[in-house]
Design a protein around this motif. Structure first.
Motif, PDB file in Angstrom:
ATOM      1  N   VAL B 287       0.819  -1.215   0.000  1.00 35.23           N
ATOM      2  CA  VAL B 287       0.000   0.000   0.000  1.00 35.23           C
ATOM      3  C   VAL B 287       0.854   1.268   0.000  1.00 35.23           C
ATOM      4  N   SER B 288       0.191   2.365  -0.316  1.00 37.95           N
ATOM      5  CA  SER B 288       0.805   3.694  -0.245  1.00 37.95           C
ATOM      6  C   SER B 288       0.642   4.238   1.172  1.00 37.95           C
ATOM      7  N   GLN B 289       1.141   5.443   1.394  1.00 37.17           N
ATOM      8  CA  GLN B 289       1.001   6.080   2.714  1.00 37.17           C
ATOM      9  C   GLN B 289      -0.469   6.243   3.099  1.00 37.17           C
ATOM     10  N   ASP B 290      -1.362   6.252   2.119  1.00 37.66           N
ATOM     11  CA  ASP B 290      -2.799   6.368   2.405  1.00 37.66           C
ATOM     12  C   ASP B 290      -3.454   5.015   2.626  1.00 37.66           C
ATOM     13  N   ARG B 291      -2.664   3.954   2.598  1.00 40.36           N
ATOM     14  CA  ARG B 291      -3.141   2.576   2.710  1.00 40.36           C
ATOM     15  C   ARG B 291      -3.985   2.193   1.494  1.00 40.36           C
ATOM     16  N   GLU B 292      -3.653   2.836   0.363  1.00 41.09           N
ATOM     17  CA  GLU B 292      -4.328   2.481  -0.876  1.00 41.09           C
ATOM     18  C   GLU B 292      -3.553   1.357  -1.554  1.00 41.09           C
ATOM     19  N   THR B 293      -4.275   0.332  -2.012  1.00 38.75           N
ATOM     20  CA  THR B 293      -3.635  -0.797  -2.690  1.00 38.75           C
ATOM     21  C   THR B 293      -3.306  -0.387  -4.113  1.00 38.75           C
ATOM     22  N   GLU B 294      -2.821  -1.356  -4.897  1.00 36.58           N
ATOM     23  CA  GLU B 294      -2.493  -1.038  -6.292  1.00 36.58           C
ATOM     24  C   GLU B 294      -3.739  -0.706  -7.109  1.00 36.58           C
ATOM     25  N   VAL B 295      -4.913  -1.063  -6.618  1.00 33.59           N
ATOM     26  CA  VAL B 295      -6.149  -0.719  -7.330  1.00 33.59           C
ATOM     27  C   VAL B 295      -6.683   0.602  -6.764  1.00 33.59           C
ATOM     28  N   PRO B 296      -6.738   1.635  -7.590  1.00 30.91           N
ATOM     29  CA  PRO B 296      -7.225   2.922  -7.086  1.00 30.91           C
ATOM     30  C   PRO B 296      -8.609   2.776  -6.465  1.00 30.91           C
ATOM     31  N   GLY B 297      -8.761   3.314  -5.268  1.00 34.84           N
ATOM     32  CA  GLY B 297     -10.066   3.266  -4.616  1.00 34.84           C
ATOM     33  C   GLY B 297     -10.237   2.094  -3.679  1.00 34.84           C
ATOM     34  N   ILE B 298      -9.311   1.139  -3.697  1.00 36.76           N
ATOM     35  CA  ILE B 298      -9.376   0.035  -2.738  1.00 36.76           C
ATOM     36  C   ILE B 298      -8.246   0.211  -1.722  1.00 36.76           C
ATOM     37  N   TYR B 299      -8.637   0.315  -0.466  1.00 42.48           N
ATOM     38  CA  TYR B 299      -7.702   0.543   0.629  1.00 42.48           C
ATOM     39  C   TYR B 299      -7.681  -0.700   1.528  1.00 42.48           C
ATOM     40  N   ALA B 300      -6.624  -0.838   2.293  1.00 35.63           N
ATOM     41  CA  ALA B 300      -6.553  -1.954   3.251  1.00 35.63           C
ATOM     42  C   ALA B 300      -5.964  -1.437   4.549  1.00 35.63           C
ATOM     43  N   CYS B 301      -6.460  -1.958   5.660  1.00 36.89           N
ATOM     44  CA  CYS B 301      -5.971  -1.483   6.956  1.00 36.89           C
ATOM     45  C   CYS B 301      -6.228  -2.532   8.029  1.00 36.89           C
ATOM     46  N   GLY B 302      -5.548  -2.367   9.148  1.00 38.72           N
ATOM     47  CA  GLY B 302      -5.717  -3.312  10.252  1.00 38.72           C
ATOM     48  C   GLY B 302      -4.970  -4.603   9.968  1.00 38.72           C
ATOM     49  N   ASN B 303      -5.402  -5.686  10.588  1.00 45.29           N
ATOM     50  CA  ASN B 303      -4.658  -6.936  10.514  1.00 45.29           C
ATOM     51  C   ASN B 303      -4.733  -7.628   9.160  1.00 45.29           C
ATOM     52  N   VAL B 304      -5.612  -7.168   8.270  1.00 49.95           N
ATOM     53  CA  VAL B 304      -5.614  -7.756   6.930  1.00 49.95           C
ATOM     54  C   VAL B 304      -4.436  -7.207   6.123  1.00 49.95           C
ATOM     55  N   LEU B 305      -3.911  -6.082   6.569  1.00 50.23           N
ATOM     56  CA  LEU B 305      -2.792  -5.453   5.871  1.00 50.23           C
ATOM     57  C   LEU B 305      -1.461  -5.974   6.412  1.00 50.23           C
ATOM     58  N   HIS B 306      -1.317  -5.967   7.712  1.00 43.15           N
ATOM     59  CA  HIS B 306      -0.187  -6.598   8.390  1.00 43.15           C
ATOM     60  C   HIS B 306      -0.625  -6.778   9.830  1.00 43.15           C
ATOM     61  N   VAL B 307      -0.109  -7.823  10.478  1.00 44.23           N
ATOM     62  CA  VAL B 307      -0.577  -8.126  11.826  1.00 44.23           C
ATOM     63  C   VAL B 307       0.005  -7.112  12.801  1.00 44.23           C
ATOM     64  N   HIS B 308      -0.878  -6.458  13.537  1.00 45.63           N
ATOM     65  CA  HIS B 308      -0.468  -5.430  14.498  1.00 45.63           C
ATOM     66  C   HIS B 308      -0.276  -6.058  15.872  1.00 45.63           C
ATOM     67  N   ASP B 309       0.466  -5.356  16.728  1.00 47.66           N
ATOM     68  CA  ASP B 309       0.646  -5.824  18.098  1.00 47.66           C
ATOM     69  C   ASP B 309      -0.589  -5.536  18.940  1.00 47.66           C
ATOM     70  N   LEU B 310      -1.271  -4.438  18.619  1.00 51.33           N
ATOM     71  CA  LEU B 310      -2.378  -3.974  19.449  1.00 51.33           C
ATOM     72  C   LEU B 310      -3.545  -3.530  18.582  1.00 51.33           C
ATOM     73  N   ALA B 311      -4.752  -3.722  19.106  1.00 48.61           N
ATOM     74  CA  ALA B 311      -5.948  -3.259  18.400  1.00 48.61           C
ATOM     75  C   ALA B 311      -5.901  -1.742  18.233  1.00 48.61           C
ATOM     76  N   ASP B 312      -5.322  -1.065  19.222  1.00 52.87           N
ATOM     77  CA  ASP B 312      -5.193   0.392  19.126  1.00 52.87           C
ATOM     78  C   ASP B 312      -4.457   0.805  17.853  1.00 52.87           C
ATOM     79  N   PHE B 313      -3.335   0.113  17.580  1.00 49.04           N
ATOM     80  CA  PHE B 313      -2.537   0.468  16.404  1.00 49.04           C
ATOM     81  C   PHE B 313      -3.322   0.190  15.124  1.00 49.04           C
TER      82      PHE B 313
END
Lengths: 111, 469
Positions: B287-313
C-alpha cells in the motif's frame, strides 16, 4: 534484595529494578510514574485487575471485570465468587455484578 | 428475481476495530454514505472475545477490555448513523469497486461504492500448517478458538493444557484457562525468544508459575479419541541454520488439550481474488502512505494489511485509510480533483484533501509528481507502507526478522539520475529490536525532499559504530 520487575501497565513492558529500603521502595528503570507505582506495589502489595465472564442460568455469557485492581492472591477467591452468579438483572456496561467482591474493596462490573 | 443493488460512497468490509475506525474516520471527514459489511451478527470482530484488559491506552487514553474498546467504537458508528449489514458475507470485490455479498436477508447482493476499505482482519495458523507428527484426536485448538469457547460460548475446552507458541493469544489463554480451573503444564516456544509482549509473559505466565520453555516444540501428538499427551523436545539450530529437535531431549507431557498460538495470517482471499498482489513479508497488500492498494479506490488497513501488536494500532492505521478514502470520494464529487487515471488519491490530494479538498485540490495537483518505493535489507523484514505517492510526513511501521542489539536503522534513498546515490536521509539508534514489537519512524517531507521521484528508499540495520554514544 533487588528484584527485577517487568512492568505490565502498558505494552512497552519496561524492565525495572526495585528494592525495599528503610524508608520505602527504591525503583529504577521505570518509564513513567505509573510504572514506578506498579513496581512499588509489586514489593508491598501486588494487585491485578481481574477480567472474566459470568455464565448465567440461561446460558448467556457476560464479560465482567473488577473496577480496580484486587490483591493478586485473592484472584482465585474472586473467581469462586463469580462462579456463584447465575442471574443478572442488569447486563448493561458498568452495572455492578458483585459489590466489594470478597472484601477487596473492588466492585465486579459488566464490561 | 434480480439481485439487489445498494449504492454507497464507501463500503468497509469487516466490522472489527479497523473497520469501525475506518468508517468513523471517513464519516468525520465528510463522507456520510458509509456501510460496514460484517459477517458476524455483531460489530466488534475479535475484540468480543478478548475480555482481558490492555486495550485503549493509545486510542482512548484509558485501559479497557476488548468488549469495552469495541463498545466505544460501535457507539460512534451508531451515533454517526453508519449503516451496518450484519450476518453478511462478502464474496468478492472487483476493480470497479463493486462488492458482492450474501446474507439471509438480502440473498446475493451488490454494493456499488466509490471507495472500498478492506478490513477483514487475520486468522490463526492451524495445526495443518505445522506438520506435527501424530494422531488426530480431539482436544487440539488454536488459542483463539479456545478463547471463543470460554469467553463467548461459556465452555471449557479442557483441564490439562499444553500451549505451543508464545504469541499473545496463547499467553492470554494460559491465564484464562488457569483462572477457570485448568492446569497449564507449559508454554513451548520454538524460537529462543517469545513473540508475545513482555507484560503478558509477566502477568499471564509468571503470576501463575506457568513455565515458558523457549527453544522447545511439540514433536508428537498422542491420543485416539481425545488427546492423551504430547512429546516435547528442545530445538537447536544446526550448522545450516535450520532449527531441529535435539535427539534425547524428548519429554512426554500428559494433557487433554493442546492450544496453538503459532502466528496469524492476514485473511486476504478477497484481496487476491480481486487481483491485488500480496507482499510476501506481510502477507497483506502493498500500500501507499494512504493505505491504498495497487487498485485505485481500494484501501486496506488493520490486521488484513499486516498483523499489528495492538488493536489500538490497527484502529489508528485504519483511520488513515478512512481519511484517505474520504479524500478520494470528495475529490470525485468535486470533479476536477482526480489525476488522469481517475484516482483522486493518486494525484496527491487524499489526506491533504481531508483538510478541505474542495478548494485546494487543483493547487495540490499542480505540485510535481512524486513516487518512491521502500525496500528492506531482510533484517528489517518489512515496512508499511511499501511505497509513497507524494511527499508528506509519513509514519513508517516496520518489523525486524530477529533480535538485534545496539543497531542503527538507516534509511537511504537512491534516486535515478542524481549524483548523490545511497543518500542517508534518516537514522535512528536502538538498544534492542525484537520481531514481536512493531516499530515506527516518521519520515518528514523535508527528508523526502532529498529524494527524486522514482527513488528507492532502503531500510537497513547496521551495527552501531563504537564511537557512537
Amino acid at each position: 534484595m533487588k528484584r527485577n520487575i517487568t512492568c505490565i501497565i502498558c505494552p512497552r513492558g519496561c524492565e525495572m529494578e526495585a528494592e525495599l529500603t528503610g524508608g520505602g521502595v527504591s525503583v529504577s528503570g521505570f518509564g513513567c510514574a505509573r510504572g514506578r507505582q506498579y513496581a512499588e506495589n509489586e514489593l508491598i502489595r501486588p494487585v491485578r485487575t481481574l477480567t472474566t465472564t459470568v455464565v448465567l442460568r440461561d446460558g448467556s455469557v457476560i464479560p465482567v471485570r473488577t473496577d480496580r485492581p484486587v490483591p493478586k492472591e485473592r484472584m482465585f477467591d474472586c473467581m469462586e465468587a463469580v462462579r456463584g452468579v447465575k442471574e443478572l438483572p442488569d447486563c448493561s456496561p458498568g452495572s455492578v455484578v458483585i459489590a466489594d467482591v470478597c472484601g477487596t474493596g473492588a466492585d465486579l462490573i459488566v464490561d | 428475481m434480480a439481485e439487489r443493488v445498494f449504492e454507497y460512497d464507501l463500503a468497509v468490509i469487516g466490522g472489527g476495530p479497523a473497520g469501525m475506525s475506518a468508517a468513523c474516520a471517513a464519516y468525520e471527514n465528510g463522507v456520510k454514505s458509509v456501510v460496514i459489511i460484517e459477517r458476524e451478527d455483531a460489530l466488534g470482530g475479535i475484540l468480543k472475545q478478548c475480555i482481558h484488559c490492555g486495550f485503549g491506552l493509545e486510542l482512548f487514553g484509558e485501559e479497557l477490555t476488548g468488549p469495552e474498546f469495541a463498545g466505544r467504537l460501535a457507539a460512534k458508528v451508531r451515533e454517526y448513523g453508519i449503516d451496518c449489514m450484519l450476518s453478511s458475507m462478502v464474496l468478492a470485490v472487483d476493480r470497479s469497486l463493486n462488492v458482492t455479498a450474501t446474507s439471509a436477508a438480502n440473498g446475493i447482493f451488490t454494493v456499488r461504492a466509490k471507495a472500498v476499505i478492506l478490513a477483514m482482519g487475520c486468522r490463526e495458523r492451524p495445526r495443518g500448517a505445522l506438520n506435527t507428527p501424530g494422531t488426530r484426536p480431539s482436544g487440539i485448538f488454536t488459542a483463539g478458538t479456545a478463547q471463543r469457547y470460554v469467553n463467548i460460548d461459556g465452555y471449557m475446552p479442557g483441564k490439562k493444557v499444553v500451549i505451543l507458541g508464545s504469541g499473545d493469544i496463547g499467553l492470554i489463554m494460559a491465564r484464562r484457562m488457569t483462572l477457570e480451573g485448568a492446569k497449564v503444564e507449559a508454554v513451548c516456544e520454538v524460537m529462543p525468544y517469545s513473540g508475545g509482549l513482555a507484560r503478558n509473559i509477566e502477568q499471564c505466565l509468571n503470576d501463575f508459575g506457568i513455565p515458558l520453555l523457549l527453544s522447545h516444540t511439540v514433536t508428537e501428538i498422542r491420543g485416539r479419541e481425545r488427546l492423551e499427551g504430547v512429546t516435547i523436545a528442545r530445538v537447536e539450530a544446526g550448522a545450516d541454520g535450520v532449527r531441529r529437535p535435539v535427539a534425547g531431549s524428548e519429554r512426554f507431557i500428559a494433557c487433554d488439550t493442546l492450544l496453538l498460538s503459532v502466528g496469524l495470517i492476514p485473511e486476504n482471499e478477497l484481496t487476491v481474488n480481486c487481483g491485488i498482489g500480496l507482499c510476501p513479508a506481510t502477507k497483506g497488500a502493498a500500500v501507499s502512505q494512504d493505505r491504498e492498494t495497487e487498485v485505485p479506490g481500494i484501501y486496506a488497513c488493520g490486521n488484513v494489511l499486516h498483523v499489528h501488536d495492538l488493536a489500538d494500532f490497527a484502529a489508528v492505521e485504519a483511520a488513515l485509510a478512512g481519511r484517505a478514502a474520504a479524500g478520494r470520494i470528495k475529490g470525485l464529487r468535486g470533479g476536477g480533483c482526480g489525476s488522469g487515471g481517475g484516482s483522486a488519491s493518486d494525484g496527491g490530494c487524499a489526506s491533504d484533501g481531508v483538510r478541505g479538498c474542495g478548494g485546494v485540490c487543483a493547487g495540490d495537483n499542480a505540485g510535481e509528481e512524486f513516487r518512491a518505493v521502500f525496500e528492506t535489507d531482510g533484517q528489517v523484514r518489512y515496512t508499511v507502507p511499501q511505497r509513497l505517492t507524494r511527499r508528506c510526513d509519513v509514519k513508517v511501521y516496520f518489523r525486524v526478522s530477529g533480535i538485534f542489539e545496539r543497531v542503527s536503522l538507516e534509511v537511504r534513498a537512491t534516486s535515478v539520475g542524481r549524483g548523490d546515490e545511497n543518500n542517508l536521509i534518516f537514522t535512528k539508534k536502538y538498544i534492542k529490536l525484537t520481531p514481536g514489537t512493531m516499530q515506527t519512524v516518521t519520515l518528514t517531507s523535508e527528508m523526502l525532499e532529498k529524494c527524486d521521484s522514482g527513488a528507492v528508499i532502503r531500510f537497513s540495520l547496521v551495527p552501531q559504530r563504537r564511537d557512537d554514544k
